[in-house]
Scaffold this motif. Structure first.
Motif, PDB file in Angstrom:
ATOM      1  N   GLN A 128       0.855  -1.195   0.000  1.00 55.13           N
ATOM      2  CA  GLN A 128       0.000   0.000   0.000  1.00 55.13           C
ATOM      3  C   GLN A 128       0.887   1.241   0.000  1.00 55.13           C
ATOM      4  O   GLN A 128       1.865   1.318   0.734  1.00 55.13           O
ATOM      5  CB  GLN A 128      -0.904  -0.014   1.230  1.00 55.13           C
ATOM      6  N   GLU A 131       1.625   5.256   0.651  1.00 52.18           N
ATOM      7  CA  GLU A 131       1.225   6.341   1.537  1.00 52.18           C
ATOM      8  C   GLU A 131       2.096   7.547   1.224  1.00 52.18           C
ATOM      9  O   GLU A 131       3.218   7.407   0.733  1.00 52.18           O
ATOM     10  CB  GLU A 131       1.384   5.943   3.006  1.00 52.18           C
ATOM     11  N   THR A 188       5.865   6.734   0.485  1.00 56.38           N
ATOM     12  CA  THR A 188       6.268   5.674   1.407  1.00 56.38           C
ATOM     13  C   THR A 188       5.351   4.466   1.191  1.00 56.38           C
ATOM     14  O   THR A 188       4.336   4.556   0.502  1.00 56.38           O
ATOM     15  CB  THR A 188       6.174   6.136   2.871  1.00 56.38           C
ATOM     16  N   ARG A 202       3.595   0.626   2.833  1.00 54.38           N
ATOM     17  CA  ARG A 202       3.242  -0.273   3.930  1.00 54.38           C
ATOM     18  C   ARG A 202       3.006  -1.657   3.318  1.00 54.38           C
ATOM     19  O   ARG A 202       2.191  -1.807   2.411  1.00 54.38           O
ATOM     20  CB  ARG A 202       2.003   0.211   4.673  1.00 54.38           C
ATOM     21  N   HIS A 262       1.884  -5.590   3.572  1.00 49.25           N
ATOM     22  CA  HIS A 262       0.960  -6.452   4.316  1.00 49.25           C
ATOM     23  C   HIS A 262       1.162  -7.908   3.889  1.00 49.25           C
ATOM     24  O   HIS A 262       1.205  -8.215   2.694  1.00 49.25           O
ATOM     25  CB  HIS A 262      -0.492  -6.052   4.046  1.00 49.25           C
ATOM     26  N   SER A 310       1.222  -6.372   9.237  1.00 54.74           N
ATOM     27  CA  SER A 310       1.602  -5.157   8.516  1.00 54.74           C
ATOM     28  C   SER A 310       2.978  -4.687   8.953  1.00 54.74           C
ATOM     29  O   SER A 310       3.394  -4.892  10.096  1.00 54.74           O
ATOM     30  CB  SER A 310       0.574  -4.044   8.753  1.00 54.74           C
ATOM     31  N   SER A 311       3.666  -4.046   8.039  1.00 52.90           N
ATOM     32  CA  SER A 311       5.006  -3.527   8.334  1.00 52.90           C
ATOM     33  C   SER A 311       4.924  -2.267   9.182  1.00 52.90           C
ATOM     34  O   SER A 311       3.886  -1.613   9.257  1.00 52.90           O
ATOM     35  CB  SER A 311       5.744  -3.217   7.028  1.00 52.90           C
ATOM     36  N   ILE A 312       6.029  -1.930   9.836  1.00 56.24           N
ATOM     37  CA  ILE A 312       6.175  -0.681  10.579  1.00 56.24           C
ATOM     38  C   ILE A 312       7.358   0.075   9.980  1.00 56.24           C
ATOM     39  O   ILE A 312       8.177  -0.481   9.244  1.00 56.24           O
ATOM     40  CB  ILE A 312       6.389  -0.941  12.082  1.00 56.24           C
ATOM     41  N   GLN A 313       7.459   1.380  10.287  1.00 55.02           N
ATOM     42  CA  GLN A 313       8.460   2.223   9.635  1.00 55.02           C
ATOM     43  C   GLN A 313       9.892   1.784   9.920  1.00 55.02           C
ATOM     44  O   GLN A 313      10.783   1.961   9.086  1.00 55.02           O
ATOM     45  CB  GLN A 313       8.268   3.679  10.070  1.00 55.02           C
TER      46      GLN A 313
END
Length: 281
Positions: free
Chosen positions: A41, A43, A51, A53, A55, A77-80
């Motif tokens: 996804q 963003e 950026t 994300r 999943h 889900s990924s994190i930063q």
């Protein structure tokens, strides 16, 4: 013949046991990890930086919990921090996914009863749950995510280039066309944005010098005034327009007065040159 049938039956039983099933019937198999699909996804930050994300959807062969028959997958889900320099995103996402699976199993334990029948050791789970000892399958998953991200980056770059080209073409077309009467702004927000754009451009090109700004605006108005459609008075403030209108009335009255005086003077001069002419009929 009976011996051959017996042999085939033993082969079927062995095949069933290799995927963790106690019998050849699929209905008798415990739910297992069937597949993991990847979704990316996009963003945008406040600075309009692109950026992502990532999943992971961990899909089961069938519902795994006796008290929740609708649980057929787990989403991760990924994190930063995964995207930070020096990080190994494939391993970090693997740790998150395996941790989520184990947490799901643990949360479904109640009073010593295991309400989740998910068999994480059979089927594809035997590969996914190897973890750091053999993360090859997880690296393949992240490669798939990177491929999707690269495609999205390329698509975003192409869109940006197309938008720049469209703006250039629009600017060139507007520059070539003649001035027209047009209409007032129907949307006050668009008008406010136009004012801000012109004001910002004036600030940048003059360095906020009032003298230079005055020169630029004066010369600009002079150029625009060459068009018969442009009314210089419309750019003045309401007070200035009222003052100009009052001055115009005064000048008009003064001109009429002067013309009247000129007419009277000519009559007097004519009478002086032709005395008594006014009485001849």
């Amino acid at each position: 013949m009976s011996g051959m049938k017996r042999k085939h039956q033993l082969d079927d039983d062995a095949a069933a046991e290799s995927v963790g099933c106690p019998s050849p019937s699929a209905d008798d198999c415990q739910p297992a990890i069937e597949n993991i699909t990847v979704k990316v996804q996009t963003e945008k930050t406040k600075s309009k930086e692109l950026t992502f994300r990532v999943h992971y959807k961990i899909e089961f062969t069938k519902p795994c919990c006796s008290n929740h028959n609708n649980i057929t997958c787990i989403n991760v889900s990924s994190i930063q921090s995964i995207f930070k320099d020096g990080a190994d995103p494939a391993i970090l996402m693997m740790d998150r996914a395996i941790g989520k699976i184990k947490q799901h199993k643990k949360e479904k334990q109640f009073d010593g009863l295991d309400l989740c029948k998910l068999d994480i050791e059979s089927g594809m789970g035997s590969y996914y749950m190897l973890g750091r000892s053999n993360p090859s399958v997880w690296r393949l998953l992240w490669s798939s995510a990177e491929n999707k991200m690269n495609k999205l980056r390329l698509a975003s770059m192409i869109r940006s280039q197309n938008q720049v080209q469209q703006h250039k073409e629009k600017a060139n077309n507007i520059k070539k066309k003649e001035w027209e009467k047009g209409e007032c702004y129907a949307n006050p927000n668009i008008k406010s944005k136009a004012i801000s754009t012109v004001e910002s451009a004036l600030e940048q090109c003059t360095g906020k010098s009032v003298v230079q700004a005055t020169q630029v605006l004066s010369d600009l108005v002079s150029r625009l005034a060459k068009s018969p459609l442009f009314d210089q008075n419309e750019i003045l403030t309401e007070d200035k327009r009222n003052n100009n209108a009052a001055m115009s009335v005064m000048f008009e009255n003064a001109r009429d007065c002067i013309e009247g005086m000129k007419g009277s003077r000519k009559v007097a001069q004519n009478d002086a040159q032709h005395p008594g002419a006014g009485g001849i009929k």
